[in-house]
Write an enzyme that holds these catalytic residues in place. Structure first.
Site, PDB file in Angstrom:
ATOM      1  N   CYS A   1     114.638 -10.968  55.838  1.00  0.00           N
ATOM      2  CA  CYS A   1     115.992  -9.958  56.738  1.00  0.00           C
ATOM      3  C   CYS A   1     116.048  -8.871  56.179  1.00  0.00           C
ATOM      4  CB  CYS A   1     116.057 -11.438  57.436  1.00  0.00           C
ATOM      5  SG  CYS A   1     115.701 -12.686  58.729  1.00  0.00           S
TER       6      CYS A   1
ATOM      7  N   ARG B   1     110.754  -5.856  53.991  1.00  0.00           N
ATOM      8  CA  ARG B   1     111.506  -7.390  54.279  1.00  0.00           C
ATOM      9  C   ARG B   1     111.416  -9.007  55.302  1.00  0.00           C
ATOM     10  NH1 ARG B   1     115.475  -7.306  50.525  1.00  0.00           N
ATOM     11  NH2 ARG B   1     116.849  -8.532  50.821  1.00  0.00           N
TER      12      ARG B   1
ATOM     13  N   TRP C   1     112.342 -12.243  59.602  1.00  0.00           N
ATOM     14  CA  TRP C   1     111.829 -12.935  59.169  1.00  0.00           C
ATOM     15  C   TRP C   1     111.869 -14.729  59.727  1.00  0.00           C
ATOM     16  CZ3 TRP C   1     110.253 -17.378  55.686  1.00  0.00           C
ATOM     17  CH2 TRP C   1     109.261 -17.437  56.087  1.00  0.00           C
TER      18      TRP C   1
ATOM     19  N   ASN D   1     121.671 -12.722  56.549  1.00  0.00           N
ATOM     20  CA  ASN D   1     120.031 -12.929  56.541  1.00  0.00           C
ATOM     21  C   ASN D   1     120.269 -14.237  55.440  1.00  0.00           C
ATOM     22  OD1 ASN D   1     117.936 -12.905  54.017  1.00  0.00           O
ATOM     23  ND2 ASN D   1     118.917 -11.170  52.850  1.00  0.00           N
ATOM     24  N   GLY D   2     119.468 -15.459  55.595  1.00  0.00           N
ATOM     25  CA  GLY D   2     119.820 -16.308  54.504  1.00  0.00           C
ATOM     26  C   GLY D   2     120.040 -18.064  56.055  1.00  0.00           C
TER      27      GLY D   2
ATOM     28  N   GLU E   1      94.632 -13.766  40.731  1.00  0.00           N
ATOM     29  CA  GLU E   1      95.721 -12.520  41.477  1.00  0.00           C
ATOM     30  C   GLU E   1      94.500 -11.966  42.401  1.00  0.00           C
ATOM     31  OE1 GLU E   1      98.631 -10.945  41.904  1.00  0.00           O
ATOM     32  OE2 GLU E   1      98.160  -8.994  42.453  1.00  0.00           O
TER      33      GLU E   1
ATOM     34  N   LYS F   1      95.407 -11.236  46.769  1.00  0.00           N
ATOM     35  CA  LYS F   1      95.700  -9.729  47.259  1.00  0.00           C
ATOM     36  C   LYS F   1      94.465  -9.733  48.022  1.00  0.00           C
ATOM     37  CE  LYS F   1      98.596  -8.833  45.642  1.00  0.00           C
ATOM     38  NZ  LYS F   1      99.501  -8.505  45.294  1.00  0.00           N
TER      39      LYS F   1
ATOM     40  N   GLU G   1      95.723 -12.071  50.853  1.00  0.00           N
ATOM     41  CA  GLU G   1      97.952 -12.088  51.934  1.00  0.00           C
ATOM     42  C   GLU G   1      97.260 -10.104  53.214  1.00  0.00           C
ATOM     43  OE1 GLU G   1     100.713 -11.705  48.821  1.00  0.00           O
ATOM     44  OE2 GLU G   1      99.515 -10.235  47.742  1.00  0.00           O
TER      45      GLU G   1
ATOM     46  N   HIS H   1      83.020 -27.833  39.339  1.00  0.00           N
ATOM     47  CA  HIS H   1      83.265 -28.724  39.871  1.00  0.00           C
ATOM     48  C   HIS H   1      83.773 -28.533  41.352  1.00  0.00           C
ATOM     49  CE1 HIS H   1      83.138 -30.151  35.564  1.00  0.00           C
ATOM     50  NE2 HIS H   1      83.031 -28.754  35.209  1.00  0.00           N
TER      51      HIS H   1
ATOM     52  N   LYS I   1     108.298  -9.407  51.819  1.00  0.00           N
ATOM     53  CA  LYS I   1     108.343  -8.775  50.520  1.00  0.00           C
ATOM     54  C   LYS I   1     109.482  -9.651  49.382  1.00  0.00           C
ATOM     55  CE  LYS I   1     107.483  -6.055  47.566  1.00  0.00           C
ATOM     56  NZ  LYS I   1     106.802  -5.573  46.373  1.00  0.00           N
TER      57      LYS I   1
HETATM   58  C1  G6P Z   1     106.443 -12.790  48.273  1.00  0.00           C
HETATM   59  C2  G6P Z   1     106.292 -11.487  48.436  1.00  0.00           C
HETATM   60  C3  G6P Z   1     104.643 -11.310  46.960  1.00  0.00           C
HETATM   61  C4  G6P Z   1     105.417 -11.501  45.586  1.00  0.00           C
HETATM   62  C5  G6P Z   1     106.752 -13.225  46.118  1.00  0.00           C
HETATM   63  C6  G6P Z   1     107.575 -13.704  44.651  1.00  0.00           C
HETATM   64  O1  G6P Z   1     105.605 -13.373  48.875  1.00  0.00           O
HETATM   65  O2  G6P Z   1     105.317 -11.116  49.179  1.00  0.00           O
HETATM   66  O3  G6P Z   1     104.329 -10.486  46.655  1.00  0.00           O
HETATM   67  O4  G6P Z   1     105.311 -11.893  44.175  1.00  0.00           O
HETATM   68  O5  G6P Z   1     107.502 -12.816  46.904  1.00  0.00           O
HETATM   69  O6  G6P Z   1     108.658 -12.138  44.637  1.00  0.00           O
HETATM   70  P1  G6P Z   1     109.577 -11.948  43.245  1.00  0.00           P
HETATM   71  O7  G6P Z   1     110.319 -10.407  44.346  1.00  0.00           O
HETATM   72  O8  G6P Z   1     110.501 -13.153  42.780  1.00  0.00           O
HETATM   73  O9  G6P Z   1     108.693 -11.638  42.312  1.00  0.00           O
END
Ligand code: G6P
Length: 612
Positions: A2, A27, A73, A99-100, A485, A489, A492, A508, A607
């Protein structure tokens, strides 16, 4: 999670709010809304992105020089027009953005319903709006006092801005565990979740602390008190942020821009911290606490998402180079266990945003258990940076694409520097190897650049992979986390199901999935595992899987058996993750674009995850 933005001053609020919301859209983008006061309260809300709101408002001219805006969000209640913020009080006098999460909203709602309040939405935010209304009218309080008293009854996290139609010359803002920054202009104020909507207007800012309530007025006055009604002196800071760093420039997307920024962002992370000619490396936060690090029983790394994966690489680095035992924990799990942590432990929080709710909560727990808290953070002045005893910024610059790229390589760069520094101080790394690692680390930005020059080839392979429904990523040792990773990637941003696995573990389980439709991406740049990974490739090929291998330049053994290869410059093994992740970022990026996905704002993600 948010984004909130507010304006009071002499200018038209609406365009300022909309451009602020566009900046904050990373956000959350389930719905957005604005409320602007011009005698009457005008409220516009729309499901979807900020552009949907703009289209909804259309040519209608929204006038007024005080207003609030929100991009959501969804937590409580579906993403629809009604649940979108701003929310308005029953008497239509107050409007509020939040926000929260208000955790005790059900109890508060039941009490308010008994007092005759009715609710339109399913949100916790509407409950807070009615609570402030109830206290304001019942006790005939000024808005700021009504907000303060209401917040004493709230359990949870909040960053809020409240506007009162009967007091059109002031806004009230407050925060607890969700970020809020106030920009100070000439007889005008901007309030936002972060500085990105503010930077184009002013560089003078005040970051609110937890349980602080600010009142900004059109006459240019700003006052701050805490929840106990103690008046505080605002701490005004100069923003160290340039507008170009939050714009796309010549790139189509923020994600692509951020991938291509990595030679610079990695260099910025190392700046002033390493010099191979003079033979030194130092990381300020570690240097100041060297005894603690050298005598630590172990290091616990707590993080979420991509940052957690960077933490795993940290484990390999610290254990191999510095011989310090490391545990990497999902912050969300750590916080709800009763972990064995005490004052002999160092807890490192890894976070791009510095605001992730679970990481913050894990740190709070570690603090109670008296561990030393170390923050590795990108966002300067963020909550994690402030909560930790010490730490280091990665200096990657603002990362706006939701999928993390340059922050990830920044985190690994920093962890690598820490591990080399500690390993050398502990006498675990002989001087010649130490100098070699420093030199090679300094070469990394140039090598990343060479990989980026292979973008067209990587895009071609992306075209071959784009119709897959599943993908498997395999790596060993330092490149096992990179397999995780790569898979994260891809899923997502392109919504292709992908899994990362230690290559040997494939037998396995995942091997059952392999057929001619299954691309298997093998990260094979660490030579100590080379022969073993060749065997794993053979196992995949025997089952008709399509192998895409990331290999060192000139590795003919794998080139001969893989379907496609991406050759990258070789480096010392502990540094391989910094290079091998780059082609995987580009691969996911191109696949997502080819599939028509919004790479900067993938569905359902945000984010900065400021709720648990
Ligand atoms: C969200 C983002 C990710 C990020 C994660 C942790 O899921 O989409 O890209 O890695 O949060 O966020 P941070 O700000 O703590 O690295």
């Amino acid at each position: 999670m948010c984004g909130i933005v507010a304006y009071i001053g002499q200018q038209d609020a609406y365009p300022i709010l909309i451009s602020g919301l566009r900046r904050l859209e990373y956000r959350g983008y389930d719905s957005s809304g604005v409320a602007v006061l011009n005698g009457d309260l005008q409220v516009y809300k729309k499901k979807g992105k900020v552009q949907d709101l703009v289209d909804h408002v259309g040519r209608e001219r929204v006038k007024g020089n005080i207003g609030i805006g929100h991009t959501r969000w969804a937590t409580h209640g579906k993403p629809n027009d009604i649940n979108a913020h701003p929310h308005v009080s029953g008497n239509k006098r107050l409007s509020l953005i939040h926000n929260g999460i208000i955790e005790n909203y059900i109890t508060l709602k039941e009490a308010l319903i008994k007092l005759g309040h009715t609710f339109e939405s399913e949100t916790d935010t509407e409950v807070l709006t009615h609570l402030i209304e109830e206290i304001q009218t019942r006790d005939n309080l000024p808005l700021d006092e009504a907000v303060r008293v209401s917040l004493t009854k709230v359990v949870g996290a909040y960053a809020i801005v409240v506007m009162d139609s009967e007091n059109p010359d002031m806004l009230v803002a407050a925060r607890k565990a969700s970020p809020l920054v106030i920009g100070i202009g000439k007889d005008e104020f901007f309030v936002a979740s972060d500085a990105t909507p503010i930077i184009e207007h002013t560089k003078k800012v005040v970051y609110l602390n937890d349980e602080e309530i600010a009142v900004v007025k059109r006459d240019g006055t700003l006052s701050i008190k805490n929840i106990d009604n103690k008046l505080l002196t605002p701490f005004v800071q100069e923003l160290n942020l340039e507008i170009e760093s939050i714009e796309k420039g010549d790139f189509d997307t923020f994600m692509l821009k951020e991938i291509f920024e990595q030679p610079d962002s990695i260099r910025d992370c190392m700046r002033g911290r390493i010099n191979s000619e003079e033979g030194w490396i130092k990381v300020g936060g570690v240097e100041k606490n060297l005894d603690k690090f050298l005598n630590a029983r172990r290091i616990v790394i707590a993080a979420c998402g991509t940052s957690w994966i960077a933490g795993l690489i940290g484990e390999y680095l610290f254990e191999e180079l510095a011989r310090i035992s490391v545990e990497v924990e999902y912050a969300s799990e750590l916080r709800y266990r009763n972990p064995i942590i005490d004052d002999k432990d160092i807890v490192i929080a890894l976070s791009q945003s510095g605001e992730t709710a679970d990481t913050l909560a894990a740190l709070t727990l570690a603090k109670e258990k008296k561990a030393t808290l170390y923050g590795i953070v990108n966002s300067v002045g963020s909550s994690i940076a402030r909560l930790t005893d010490t730490g280091s910024y990665i200096h990657a610059g603002p990362e706006i694409g939701v999928a993390s790229t340059k922050a990830f390589t920044g985190q690994i760069t920093l962890l690598t520097m820490m591990a080399i520094y500690l390993g050398y101080e502990k006498g675990r790394i002989p001087r010649p190897y130490y100098i070699q690692l420093l030199k090679e680390l300094e070469n990394i930005p140039g090598k990343v650049k060479q990989i980026l020059e292979k973008d067209a080839h990587i895009k071609y392979i992306a075209g071959e992979m784009k119709d897959a429904t599943n993908a498997l990523y395999l790596g060993r040792g330092y490149n096992f986390p990179i397999a995780l990773e790569g898979a994260l990637k891809l899923k997502e941003i392109s919504y292709i199901h992908a899994e990362g696995y230690p290559a040997a573990e494939m037998k396995h389980g995942p091997i059952a999935l392999i057929d001619e439709n299954m691309p298997v991406i093998v990260i094979a740049t660490n030579m100590s595992a080379h022969d073993k990974i060749i065997s794993n490739i053979q196992e995949v090929k025997a089952r008709k899987g399509k192998v895409i291998a990331i290999i060192n330049e000139g590795d003919t053994k794998i080139k001969d058996i893989a379907d496609y290869v991406i050759e990258i410059p070789a480096t010392d093994e502990p540094l391989t993750p910094l290079l091998s992740v780059i082609p995987l970022q580009l691969l996911s990026y191109h696949i997502a674009v080819m599939r028509g996905c919004d790479v900067d704002q993938p569905r359902n993600l945000a984010k900065s995850v400021t709720v648990e």
